[in-house]
Design an enzyme around this catalytic site. Structure first.
Site, PDB file in Angstrom:
ATOM      1  N   SER A  96       0.877  -1.176   0.000  1.00 10.67           N
ATOM      2  CA  SER A  96       0.000   0.000   0.000  1.00 10.67           C
ATOM      3  C   SER A  96       0.913   1.225   0.000  1.00 10.67           C
ATOM      4  O   SER A  96       1.302   1.714   1.045  1.00 10.67           O
ATOM      5  CB  SER A  96      -0.900  -0.001   1.234  1.00 10.67           C
ATOM      6  OG  SER A  96      -1.644  -1.188   1.304  1.00 10.67           O
ATOM      7  N   LYS A 171      -6.679   2.277  -3.064  1.00  7.79           N
ATOM      8  CA  LYS A 171      -6.429   1.524  -1.819  1.00  7.79           C
ATOM      9  C   LYS A 171      -6.452   2.458  -0.600  1.00  7.79           C
ATOM     10  O   LYS A 171      -7.045   2.140   0.436  1.00  7.79           O
ATOM     11  CB  LYS A 171      -5.070   0.806  -1.935  1.00  7.79           C
ATOM     12  CG  LYS A 171      -4.538   0.214  -0.655  1.00  7.79           C
ATOM     13  CD  LYS A 171      -5.387  -0.923  -0.124  1.00  7.79           C
ATOM     14  CE  LYS A 171      -4.901  -1.367   1.247  1.00  7.79           C
ATOM     15  NZ  LYS A 171      -5.787  -2.351   1.846  1.00  7.79           N
ATOM     16  N   LYS A 240      -0.333   4.749   8.419  1.00  8.91           N
ATOM     17  CA  LYS A 240       0.383   5.140   7.195  1.00  8.91           C
ATOM     18  C   LYS A 240      -0.592   5.285   6.026  1.00  8.91           C
ATOM     19  O   LYS A 240      -0.530   6.249   5.253  1.00  8.91           O
ATOM     20  CB  LYS A 240       1.458   4.068   6.907  1.00  8.91           C
ATOM     21  CG  LYS A 240       2.218   4.182   5.613  1.00  8.91           C
ATOM     22  CD  LYS A 240       1.806   3.232   4.507  1.00  8.91           C
ATOM     23  CE  LYS A 240       1.488   1.826   4.900  1.00  8.91           C
ATOM     24  NZ  LYS A 240       1.141   0.924   3.820  1.00  8.91           N
TER      25      LYS A 240
END
Ligand code: NAD
Length: 291
Positions: A96, A171, A240
């Site tokens: 990701s 995503k 994150k």
């Protein structure tokens, strides 16, 4: 391109089961990780060999499943794995990562004659084990078509999103929705408990009603109420992803409102936890944070 030889860097919670799917489908698999014990473990368990410079030269595809963009760039560009590939090979970043950096990486790799797809995944460890991940693909349609049989060894829904970076953008936005949904689900459970409604009953209510979500169906009883907190996705990795979503919104000039509050709340909780704290511990931590 007929994909036979596959390199895979990043043998963590997700990378390891994804490698099992690739090897199980009969591909020739070469693996690497910063932790030599993980390489040894995977090579012991699967039909796989350590990724070497010589093996890299013959790869059709090099896949990365690493924590973030900085590490992906460092492994491919600074450590030289991209330079060891033969022009025409395909790099697939399934981590990701950050969409804008992924776009730049695609250009850098194209300058070396390499193809690139971003193909981050959703579904967690269980769906990685079952080969039923959702895979969100950014890049050229032709590369996506070539990679489809390989991606189908790991995923059930292979969605082509758009040019390089689009998979990573999609995503991050998915995880923004998922994290905010998780936090409001947890808050509803805490309020229900104080009112005298058992949390497992409240979870059944959500699952039978319009508040149903992946969190209510697959995380609350399994990892939160059971106290195991073992989903395999760390709270800091989700943090994150939320930073990526925040930056993405900023880059297109959109001011987040609910999302900004969700991102700030997650950041505040994430500051106080260890890198291995599971994201489902938000159930416990958000309650403490609210006191
Ligand atoms: P993890 O921390 O379990 O695994 C990361 C692996 O990368 C580790 O084995 C680590 O040793 C290795 N690594 C770190 N730095 C390296 C380097 N410089 N060179 C080589 N190897 C290195 O993480 P994970 O949960 O498997 O997640 C990987 C990626 O997938 C992340 O981007 C994460 O956000 C994403 N993701 C995770 C989940 C999940 O449920 N865990 C689900 C979807 C997406």
């Amino acid at each position: 391109m007929n994909i036979q030889k596959v390199g895979f860097i990043g043998l963590g919670m997700m990378g390891a089961p994804m490698c099992a799917r690739i090897a199980g489908a009969g591909h020739t698999l070469y693996v690497a990780d910063a932790d030599p014990a993980r390489v040894e473990e995977i090579c012991g368990k699967l039909s796989a060999a350590p990724l070497t410079e010589a093996a890299a030269k013959d790869l059709d595809v090099l896949t990365t499943m690493l924590p973030n963009s900085s590490i992906v760039e460092s492994v491919l560009l600074d450590e030289g794995w991209a330079d060891r590939l033969t022009p025409g090979a395909l790099v697939i970043d399934m981590s990701s990562s950050e969409p804008v950096r992924s776009r730049e990486l695609a250009e850098t790799l194209a300058g070396r004659g390499l193809h690139y797809l971003d193909a981050p995944v959703s579904g967690g460890v269980k769906r990685a084990e079952n080969g039923t991940l959702a895979i969100l693909v950014g890049g050229e349609q032709a590369e996506m078509d070539a990679a489809r049989p390989l991606l189908e060894t790991m995923g059930q829904s292979i969605l082509f999103i758009g040019p390089a970076g689009s998979g990573h953008a999609a995503k991050a936005l998915n995880n923004l929705v998922s994290a905010c949904g998780l936090m409001i689900t947890v808050e509803a459970l805490h309020v229900a408990k104080r009112f005298g409604i058992a949390e497992d009953v409240m979870t059944d209510v959500l699952n039978a009603s319009s508040g149903r979500s992946n969190t209510s169906e697959n995380k609350v009883k399994q990892f939160m109420l059971s106290g195991t907190f073992g989903s395999g996705f760390s709270l800091k990795l989700m943090d994150k992803d939320l930073s990526i979503a925040g930056k993405l919104a900023e880059s297109v000039g959109y001011t987040l409102s609910f999302g900004a509050y969700g991102i700030d709340t997650w950041h505040r909780v994430a500051e106080g936890v260890s890198p291995t704290t599971d994201h489902t511990e938000m159930y416990r931590l958000l309650s403490e944070d609210a006191q």
